[in-house]
Write an enzyme that holds these catalytic residues in place. Structure first.
Site, short mmCIF file in Angstrom:
data_model
loop_
_atom_site.label_atom_id
_atom_site.label_comp_id
_atom_site.label_asym_id
_atom_site.label_seq_id
_atom_site.Cartn_x
_atom_site.Cartn_y
_atom_site.Cartn_z
N ARG A 107 12.79 6.48 32.84
CA ARG A 107 12.22 5.89 31.61
C ARG A 107 12.23 4.62 31.72
NH1 ARG A 107 15.55 4.02 26.41
NH2 ARG A 107 13.39 3.48 25.96
N TYR B 51 0.75 -1.18 -0.09
CA TYR B 51 -0.02 0.06 -0.11
C TYR B 51 0.75 1.28 -0.18
CZ TYR B 51 -3.92 -3.05 1.21
OH TYR B 51 -4.80 -4.07 1.26
N THR C 147 24.11 8.73 25.44
CA THR C 147 23.54 7.59 25.66
C THR C 147 22.36 7.00 24.40
OG1 THR C 147 21.73 6.30 27.30
CG2 THR C 147 21.43 8.87 26.61
N SER D 192 -16.54 -8.03 -8.91
CA SER D 192 -17.08 -9.53 -7.93
C SER D 192 -16.50 -10.61 -8.70
CB SER D 192 -18.43 -9.38 -7.61
OG SER D 192 -18.78 -10.71 -7.01
N HIS E 274 -30.06 11.47 9.57
CA HIS E 274 -30.39 10.21 9.98
C HIS E 274 -30.41 9.29 8.78
CE1 HIS E 274 -31.17 12.55 13.77
NE2 HIS E 274 -31.85 13.14 13.00
N ARG F 36 22.78 -7.99 22.64
CA ARG F 36 21.74 -7.67 22.84
C ARG F 36 21.31 -6.13 23.01
NH1 ARG F 36 18.50 -11.79 20.77
NH2 ARG F 36 19.78 -13.56 21.33
N HIS F 37 21.92 -5.42 22.23
CA HIS F 37 21.73 -4.03 22.50
C HIS F 37 22.06 -3.41 21.00
CE1 HIS F 37 22.39 0.18 23.78
NE2 HIS F 37 22.10 -0.21 25.04
N ASP F 38 21.17 -2.88 20.38
CA ASP F 38 21.28 -2.30 19.01
C ASP F 38 22.02 -1.09 18.64
OD1 ASP F 38 19.38 -0.85 20.16
OD2 ASP F 38 17.91 -0.68 18.85
N ARG G 167 8.40 0.97 17.61
CA ARG G 167 8.89 0.37 16.48
C ARG G 167 7.59 0.16 15.62
NH1 ARG G 167 14.21 -1.61 16.56
NH2 ARG G 167 15.13 -1.43 18.79
N SER H 289 9.84 0.54 23.65
CA SER H 289 10.83 0.36 22.47
C SER H 289 9.94 -0.41 21.43
CB SER H 289 12.02 -0.31 22.86
OG SER H 289 12.74 -0.60 21.52
#
Length: 490
Positions: free
Chosen positions: A335, A27, A117, A295, A165, A91-93, A344, A340
C-alpha cells in the site's frame, strides 16, 4: 477563529463564511449525507473495535465482560473536539480516535485495537458504508424505473415522430421511447445490485495482510486466526471476506463501485438530455411549479431546471471514476497513503451525486407532462413524406403504373418541401395529391393511409411485453418502497 491545522475548528465553522459542499448542503438526501458523516464513520470504527474484542474474547484472549460492556456503553459517546486535538498532535486519525475511545473506556483501554492496523477500521468501515450506500440507492433507482414504467404504459399507443441524428425518422410511440430510457436504468439496477452483492469484507488481516500479529496473539493457532476473521466478518453482516489483501483491500473494488455509478450517470444524462430536447420541441415537459421562475429576465420561459441539474451532476459522477482508476494503478506493493485524501472525496461525492440525480429524476418522472396536440402537429408535418410508399402501393393495387406514380409523387414532394423550407409553410403534399386527378382512384383511402398508428409497427406490443417480462420481475423485490415520493431539495 480556529487555529491553522485545527480540523475540529474548521468543522465547527459551518456557517456562511466557510465553504460547504453543495452536495451535502443543497442537494443530497439527509440519509445519504449521514452515511458519509464523521459521526457515522467514527461510530462504526468503535463498533469494529467492539466486534474485534468480542471475537478475541470468545476465542480465549484475556478480555473481560466488564471491558466489553464499557465499550458497548460508549459507542456513541464521541468527543469530537478531543479527537481533533489528538489528531493535531499525533497526525494520525486512527490513533487519535483510539485515544479518545480509551479516554471514556479506561478499563478497556488496553485491549482497544488489539492486534489491528489502521486499515482494520478504515477499510472495513469504508466497505460497510459502500454496502449501506447501495441500500439507499437501489430503492430510489427502482422507484424511478417504476414511475417511468407507469408513464410508458400510459403513453404506449401515442404515435410520435422518431428521430435519428435528431432528424425526422419513422414514427415510434411516446411509451416506446420511454422504454429506451427504462432499459438502460434496468441494466444499472442489475449492475448496482451485482457490485453490492460482490462486496467482500477486508476482515482481520494485520499490517501487510499476513495476519502475523493475530497469529502471535493466539500463539501460533492458525485455526483461531481464521475463526477470528470469520467471526468479525459475520458480525459486520458480510457473507465473505478477502482471503488476500495487502494492508488495504484492493482498490480495484473502488473502481468497480464508481464504474457502475458512472454508468448510471450516463443513463441519467441521456434521459434528461432527451427531455430537454423534447421541452424545446414543446412535446414534453418536466414538472413546473406554480410559483417557479424560469428566467430572471424572460418571464415566459419554462427552463427544464431539474433535467439540467441531472445532466450537470451526472457529468461530475461520470468523471469521478477516473480517481479510483488512477489510485489503483499507483498502489505500490502492499500500500501507499496517496489513496487516502483522494478516497475521502471521490467515494462520498459519487454516492451523494448519484443520490441527488436519482431523487431529482424521480421527481421529474412523477410529473412528466405530454402535449399530444403538439406531437400530432409535428407528426402531420412529416407523415405525408413517410406515407409516399404506401400511396404508391395503393395506386398500383388500383391499376396504376409504379414508375409513373413514383415520378408523380417525386415532383409533388419536392414542391411541398419547397413550401416548407423556402416559404415556412405547412407540408401540403396531401392537398396536392387530393387535387391531382391522377390519384383519384385512392382519394377515398388517404385518411386510412395516413393513420399515424399504422406507422408505429409493434411499438405498443413491445412496450407491454417489455414491462411485463423484464421490468416487473426486476422491481418485485422493491415493491414495499414504491409508494415513497421524491424529496426534492433546493
Amino acid at each position: 477563529m480556529a487555529a491553522a491545522g485545527d480540523r475540529g475548528g474548521r468543522e465547527a465553522a459551518c456557517g456562511h463564511d466557510s465553504y460547504r459542499s453543495p452536495l451535502a448542503s443543497r442537494y443530497a438526501s439527509p440519509e445519504m449525507c449521514f452515511l458519509f458523516s464523521d459521526k457515522y464513520k467514527f461510530r462504526t470504527w468503535r463498533q469494529l473495535w467492539l466486534w474485534l474484542a468480542e471475537a478475541e474474547q470468545t476465542l480465549g484472549l484475556p478480555i473481560t465482560d466488564e471491558q466489553i460492556q464499557e465499550m458497548k456503553s460508549n459507542l456513541d459517546n464521541i468527543d469530537f473536539r478531543m479527537a481533533a486535538e489528538e489528531e493535531k498532535q499525533l497526525r494520525h486519525d486512527v490513533m487519535a480516535h483510539v485515544h479518545t475511545f480509551a479516554h471514556c473506556c479506561p478499563k478497556a483501554a488496553s485491549i482497544i485495537h488489539l492486534g489491528a492496523t489502521s486499515c482494520y477500521v478504515g477499510d472495513n468501515t469504508d466497505l460497510i458504508i459502500l454496502r449501506n450506500a447501495f441500500d439507499l440507492l437501489l430503492p430510489k433507482l427502482a422507484r424511478v424505473i417504476s414511475r417511468l414504467a407507469d408513464f410508458a404504459k400510459e403513453q404506449a399507443d401515442l404515435p410520435t415522430l422518431g428521430f435519428t441524428h435528431f432528424q425526422p425518422a419513422q414514427l415510434t410511440t411516446v411509451g416506446k421511447r420511454c422504454c429506451l430510457w427504462i432499459q438502460d436504468l434496468c441494466m444499472d439496477l442489475q449492475n448496482l445490485k451485482r457490485v453490492q452483492d460482490e462486496l467482500r469484507f477486508r476482515g482481520v488481516k494485520g499490517t501487510t495482510g499476513t495476519q502475523a500479529s493475530f497469529l502471535q496473539l493466539f500463539e501460533g493457532d492458525d485455526q483461531k486466526v481464521e475463526q477470528l476473521d470469520k467471526m468479525v466478518t459475520e458480525k459486520a453482516g458480510f457473507k465473505r471476506a478477502f482471503i488476500i489483501t495487502g494492508q488495504t483491500y484492493t482498490r480495484k473494488v473502488d473502481i468497480e463501485v464508481l464504474s457502475v455509478l458512472a454508468s448510471l450517470g450516463a443513463s441519467v444524462h441521456k434521459i434528461c438530455t432527451d427531455i430537454r430536447l423534447l421541452a424545446n420541441l414543446k412535446e414534453m415537459e418536466e414538472p413546473f411549479e406554480k410559483q417557479q421562475i424560469g428566467s430572471s429576465a424572460m418571464p415566459y420561459k419554462r427552463n427544464p431546471m431539474r433535467s439540467e441539474r441531472c445532466c450537470s451532476l451526472a457529468r461530475h459522477l461520470m468523471a469521478l471514476v477516473m480517481d479510483p482508476l488512477q489510485t489503483a494503478s499507483v498502489q505500490w506493493f502492499e500500500r501507499t497513503l496517496d489513496d487516502s485524501a483522494n478516497r475521502r472525496i471521490c467515494l462520498a461525492e459519487a454516492f451523494l451525486t448519484a443520490d441527488t440525480v436519482l431523487n431529482t429524476l424521480q421527481n421529474i418522472s412523477e410529473g412528466l407532462v405530454v402535449y399530444p396536440k403538439v406531437i400530432e402537429r409535428r407528426v402531420q408535418q412529416e407523415l405525408p413524406f413517410m406515407a409516399t410508399e404506401n400511396i404508391i402501393m395503393a395506386m398500383v393495387k388500383a391499376g396504376g403504373n409504379r414508375q409513373d406514380c413514383h415520378e408523380k409523387i417525386r415532383v409533388l414532394s419536392q414542391q411541398a418541401a419547397a413550401v416548407v423550407k423556402q416559404e415556412g409553410g405547412d407540408n401540403d403534399l396531401i392537398e396536392r395529391i387530393q387535387a391531382d386527378a391522377y390519384f383519384s382512384p385512392i382519394h377515398s383511402q388517404l385518411d386510412h393511409l395516413l393513420d399515424p398508428s399504422s406507422f408505429t409497427g409493434r411499438a405498443s406490443q413491445q412496450v407491454q411485453r417489455f414491462l411485463e417480462e423484464e421490468v416487473c420481475p426486476l422491481l418485485k423485490p422493491y415493491e414495499s418502497v414504491m409508494k415513497v415520493k421524491a424529496e426534492l431539495r433546493l
